[in-house]
Design a protein around this motif. Structure first.
Motif, PDB file in Angstrom:
ATOM      1  N   LEU A 149       0.865  -1.178   0.000  1.00  0.00           N
ATOM      2  CA  LEU A 149       0.000   0.000   0.000  1.00  0.00           C
ATOM      3  C   LEU A 149       0.901   1.226   0.000  1.00  0.00           C
ATOM      4  O   LEU A 149       1.894   1.274   0.721  1.00  0.00           O
ATOM      5  CB  LEU A 149      -0.889   0.035   1.243  1.00  0.00           C
ATOM      6  CG  LEU A 149      -2.033  -0.949   1.296  1.00  0.00           C
ATOM      7  CD1 LEU A 149      -2.727  -0.863   2.646  1.00  0.00           C
ATOM      8  CD2 LEU A 149      -3.015  -0.667   0.196  1.00  0.00           C
ATOM      9  N   VAL A 150       0.562   2.204  -0.800  1.00  0.00           N
ATOM     10  CA  VAL A 150       1.401   3.394  -0.938  1.00  0.00           C
ATOM     11  C   VAL A 150       0.585   4.628  -0.581  1.00  0.00           C
ATOM     12  O   VAL A 150      -0.566   4.762  -0.995  1.00  0.00           O
ATOM     13  CB  VAL A 150       1.940   3.517  -2.373  1.00  0.00           C
ATOM     14  CG1 VAL A 150       2.729   4.793  -2.554  1.00  0.00           C
ATOM     15  CG2 VAL A 150       2.799   2.316  -2.719  1.00  0.00           C
ATOM     16  N   ALA A 151       1.176   5.525   0.205  1.00  0.00           N
ATOM     17  CA  ALA A 151       0.568   6.816   0.519  1.00  0.00           C
ATOM     18  C   ALA A 151       1.585   7.892   0.175  1.00  0.00           C
ATOM     19  O   ALA A 151       2.759   7.781   0.532  1.00  0.00           O
ATOM     20  CB  ALA A 151       0.193   6.886   1.996  1.00  0.00           C
ATOM     21  N   TYR A 152       1.152   8.911  -0.549  1.00  0.00           N
ATOM     22  CA  TYR A 152       2.056   9.975  -0.954  1.00  0.00           C
ATOM     23  C   TYR A 152       2.074  11.078   0.097  1.00  0.00           C
ATOM     24  O   TYR A 152       1.053  11.427   0.676  1.00  0.00           O
ATOM     25  CB  TYR A 152       1.641  10.523  -2.312  1.00  0.00           C
ATOM     26  CG  TYR A 152       1.731   9.473  -3.394  1.00  0.00           C
ATOM     27  CD1 TYR A 152       2.963   8.986  -3.801  1.00  0.00           C
ATOM     28  CD2 TYR A 152       0.600   8.946  -3.961  1.00  0.00           C
ATOM     29  CE1 TYR A 152       3.060   8.006  -4.763  1.00  0.00           C
ATOM     30  CE2 TYR A 152       0.684   7.959  -4.930  1.00  0.00           C
ATOM     31  CZ  TYR A 152       1.922   7.504  -5.329  1.00  0.00           C
ATOM     32  OH  TYR A 152       2.011   6.527  -6.279  1.00  0.00           O
ATOM     33  N   LEU A 153       3.256  11.617   0.320  1.00  0.00           N
ATOM     34  CA  LEU A 153       3.445  12.645   1.345  1.00  0.00           C
ATOM     35  C   LEU A 153       3.852  13.964   0.705  1.00  0.00           C
ATOM     36  O   LEU A 153       4.572  13.991  -0.298  1.00  0.00           O
ATOM     37  CB  LEU A 153       4.540  12.211   2.330  1.00  0.00           C
ATOM     38  CG  LEU A 153       4.278  10.917   3.092  1.00  0.00           C
ATOM     39  CD1 LEU A 153       5.503  10.532   3.898  1.00  0.00           C
ATOM     40  CD2 LEU A 153       3.089  11.094   4.006  1.00  0.00           C
TER      41      LEU A 153
END
Length: 115
Positions: A48-52
């Motif tokens: 799972l990827v979350a952009y910051l």
């Protein structure tokens, strides 16, 4: 183009936030590019990827103007109008039905009987 720094889930340093976290603080990315990403590993699929985004470069959320409020009210009202009977259903029409419940499931007792 440089490589984004990748952090493990819940281990991002201070100064970075996701879009939702920025919004909760009353901020928006403001045109800045993604600064880093979080990855949460999973067993059978990709991570799972979350952009910051950087908090120091974020800008305040633009306030709602009367024109925006009017456009939002008009869009929400359009979601309540049944395309079959053209009446206000009193609720948002479910996309799965595409029409109000009485039009989607007509009552057989209301239909005229053929004798």
């Amino acid at each position: 183009m440089g490589v984004l720094p990748v952090f493990r889930w819940r281990l991002a340093p201070d100064g970075y936030a996701t879009r939702r976290q920025l919004r909760a603080q009353g901020l928006r990315p403001g045109g800045q590019c993604v600064a880093a990403q979080l990855e949460r590993p999973r067993r059978r699929r990709g991570p799972l990827v979350a952009y910051l985004y950087r908090v120091d470069l974020a800008k305040p959320v633009r306030p709602m103007t009367p024109g925006r409020w009017a456009a939002l009210a008009k869009a929400n009202a359009a979601r309540r109008i049944c395309p079959a009977c053209r009446r206000d259903a009193g609720y948002v029409i479910p996309p799965s039905l595409g029409m109000c419940v009485p039009c989607a499931y007509p009552d057989p007792a209301d239909s005229p009987r053929s004798s």
